[in-house]
Design a protein around this motif. Sequence first.
Motif, PDB file in Angstrom:
ATOM      1  N   GLN A 118       0.685  11.224  -2.057  1.00 59.73           N
ATOM      2  CA  GLN A 118       0.836  12.503  -1.368  1.00 59.73           C
ATOM      3  C   GLN A 118       0.870  13.649  -2.373  1.00 59.73           C
ATOM      4  O   GLN A 118       1.074  13.432  -3.571  1.00 59.73           O
ATOM      5  CB  GLN A 118       2.149  12.521  -0.565  1.00 59.73           C
ATOM      6  CG  GLN A 118       2.319  11.371   0.407  1.00 59.73           C
ATOM      7  CD  GLN A 118       1.358  11.436   1.592  1.00 59.73           C
ATOM      8  OE1 GLN A 118       0.735  12.472   1.843  1.00 59.73           O
ATOM      9  NE2 GLN A 118       1.233  10.334   2.304  1.00 59.73           N
ATOM     10  N   GLU A 143       0.843  -1.196   0.000  1.00 61.08           N
ATOM     11  CA  GLU A 143       0.000   0.000   0.000  1.00 61.08           C
ATOM     12  C   GLU A 143       0.864   1.226   0.000  1.00 61.08           C
ATOM     13  O   GLU A 143       1.947   1.231   0.608  1.00 61.08           O
ATOM     14  CB  GLU A 143      -0.871   0.031   1.261  1.00 61.08           C
ATOM     15  CG  GLU A 143      -2.026  -0.920   1.182  1.00 61.08           C
ATOM     16  CD  GLU A 143      -2.980  -0.763   2.353  1.00 61.08           C
ATOM     17  OE1 GLU A 143      -2.962   0.294   3.027  1.00 61.08           O
ATOM     18  OE2 GLU A 143      -3.738  -1.707   2.583  1.00 61.08           O
ATOM     19  N   PHE A 144       0.381   2.240  -0.701  1.00 57.25           N
ATOM     20  CA  PHE A 144       0.995   3.552  -0.508  1.00 57.25           C
ATOM     21  C   PHE A 144      -0.064   4.615  -0.708  1.00 57.25           C
ATOM     22  O   PHE A 144      -1.013   4.436  -1.487  1.00 57.25           O
ATOM     23  CB  PHE A 144       2.236   3.710  -1.402  1.00 57.25           C
ATOM     24  CG  PHE A 144       2.090   4.618  -2.587  1.00 57.25           C
ATOM     25  CD1 PHE A 144       2.399   5.973  -2.483  1.00 57.25           C
ATOM     26  CD2 PHE A 144       1.692   4.110  -3.799  1.00 57.25           C
ATOM     27  CE1 PHE A 144       2.286   6.801  -3.587  1.00 57.25           C
ATOM     28  CE2 PHE A 144       1.577   4.931  -4.902  1.00 57.25           C
ATOM     29  CZ  PHE A 144       1.872   6.281  -4.803  1.00 57.25           C
ATOM     30  N   THR A 145       0.086   5.690   0.030  1.00 60.14           N
ATOM     31  CA  THR A 145      -0.869   6.786  -0.052  1.00 60.14           C
ATOM     32  C   THR A 145      -0.270   7.882  -0.912  1.00 60.14           C
ATOM     33  O   THR A 145       0.834   8.355  -0.634  1.00 60.14           O
ATOM     34  CB  THR A 145      -1.189   7.320   1.361  1.00 60.14           C
ATOM     35  OG1 THR A 145      -1.654   6.209   2.146  1.00 60.14           O
ATOM     36  CG2 THR A 145      -2.275   8.388   1.316  1.00 60.14           C
ATOM     37  N   THR A 152      -5.339   9.180  -2.434  1.00 60.71           N
ATOM     38  CA  THR A 152      -5.740   7.783  -2.646  1.00 60.71           C
ATOM     39  C   THR A 152      -4.784   6.837  -1.932  1.00 60.71           C
ATOM     40  O   THR A 152      -3.574   7.030  -1.964  1.00 60.71           O
ATOM     41  CB  THR A 152      -5.692   7.442  -4.163  1.00 60.71           C
ATOM     42  OG1 THR A 152      -6.601   8.273  -4.856  1.00 60.71           O
ATOM     43  CG2 THR A 152      -6.015   5.974  -4.417  1.00 60.71           C
ATOM     44  N   VAL A 153      -5.345   5.802  -1.337  1.00 63.35           N
ATOM     45  CA  VAL A 153      -4.520   4.671  -0.918  1.00 63.35           C
ATOM     46  C   VAL A 153      -4.496   3.705  -2.099  1.00 63.35           C
ATOM     47  O   VAL A 153      -5.545   3.203  -2.509  1.00 63.35           O
ATOM     48  CB  VAL A 153      -5.098   3.970   0.330  1.00 63.35           C
ATOM     49  CG1 VAL A 153      -4.286   2.719   0.672  1.00 63.35           C
ATOM     50  CG2 VAL A 153      -5.135   4.926   1.517  1.00 63.35           C
ATOM     51  N   PHE A 185      -3.684   0.237  -3.525  1.00 65.17           N
ATOM     52  CA  PHE A 185      -3.503  -1.127  -3.006  1.00 65.17           C
ATOM     53  C   PHE A 185      -2.929  -1.975  -4.135  1.00 65.17           C
ATOM     54  O   PHE A 185      -3.566  -2.150  -5.174  1.00 65.17           O
ATOM     55  CB  PHE A 185      -4.834  -1.685  -2.523  1.00 65.17           C
ATOM     56  CG  PHE A 185      -4.713  -3.049  -1.918  1.00 65.17           C
ATOM     57  CD1 PHE A 185      -4.367  -3.207  -0.583  1.00 65.17           C
ATOM     58  CD2 PHE A 185      -4.922  -4.182  -2.693  1.00 65.17           C
ATOM     59  CE1 PHE A 185      -4.232  -4.470  -0.032  1.00 65.17           C
ATOM     60  CE2 PHE A 185      -4.781  -5.454  -2.149  1.00 65.17           C
ATOM     61  CZ  PHE A 185      -4.440  -5.587  -0.811  1.00 65.17           C
TER      62      PHE A 185
END
Length: 215
Positions: A88, A84-86, A139-140, A142
């Motif tokens: 930025q 996962e990454f958000t 957004t996350v 996935f």
Amino acid sequence: MSTENHHRDDRDRRERPKSAAAEPAPPSLVPPPNALPPVRHPDAPAPGELLGSHYDHCFGCGEGQPHGLHLQARAGDGVTITAEFTVQSAHQGAPGLAHGGVLATALDETLGSLNWLLRVIAVTGRLETDFVRPVPVGTVLFLQAEITAVAGRKIYSRAQGRIGGPDGPVAVRAQALFIEVKVEHFTENGRADEIRAVMSDPDQIRRVRAFEVNP
Ligand SMILES: CCCCCCCC/C=C\CCCCCCCC(=O)SCCNC(=O)CCNC(=O)[C@H](O)C(C)(C)COP(=O)(O)OP(=O)(O)OC[C@H]1O[C@@H](n2cnc3c(N)ncnc32)[C@H](O)[C@@H]1OP(=O)(O)O
């Protein structure tokens, strides 16, 4: 631009395939007939376990990169990974939307993490990315990735990224070819200062990950 050029552009657009995803993968991304299924290393992290960063200053997963992705990868069953990454604000291309290169980085990092389940160090040789939907800041993403085949030093893998979670719409996809390398790939090509810093890293897991090649 002349009228003639306008016409040529229109024709080019019409003749172009509608979707790159509909194109067959280039030969270099198709495992050869002698390829084998990947084999999970007995000491690979257990399913569900977070892998942790392989290098503090890695743009994909390092905690020491303020604008990095801080991507967190988790071992799955077999030779699969989720991550996962958000997205930025620092990751924008168009206003409010993730930069495509950043999304490709997220795919690259997730696919790269997979190789640790084989206990192999490998670098990206080829990465083909399809961008299917725009990904807004906040957004996350996935990500799900798997190794599909191994042929000698060549590791074939694929990944997708969904918006919001495992059931979200697919936003990006990738197919990749990673090439197994020896630790000299890094020690002979990397900058001396960073190499020295890594070699004195007190984090034992990361040291093992960097140096214990094919134990
Ligand atoms: C003390 C410090 C230690 C630190 C250790 C840290 C360990 C951490 C763990 C892991 C790090 C991962 C980090 C994660 C980040 C995500 C992953 C990245 O972004 S990696 C960066 C981007 N990638 C590169 O910079 C590669 C640059 N390229 C190269 O160095 C070479 O080209 C390399 C190694 C990929 C291949 O070179 P060759 O000389 O070793 O081998 P050849 O013979 O050319 O290729 C082997 C086979 O692969 C095919 N191949 C190679 N490149 C290909 C390509 N682009 N497309 C298709 N096939 C390709 C060839 O056709 C050949 O196939 P046939 O054996 O003949 O069947």
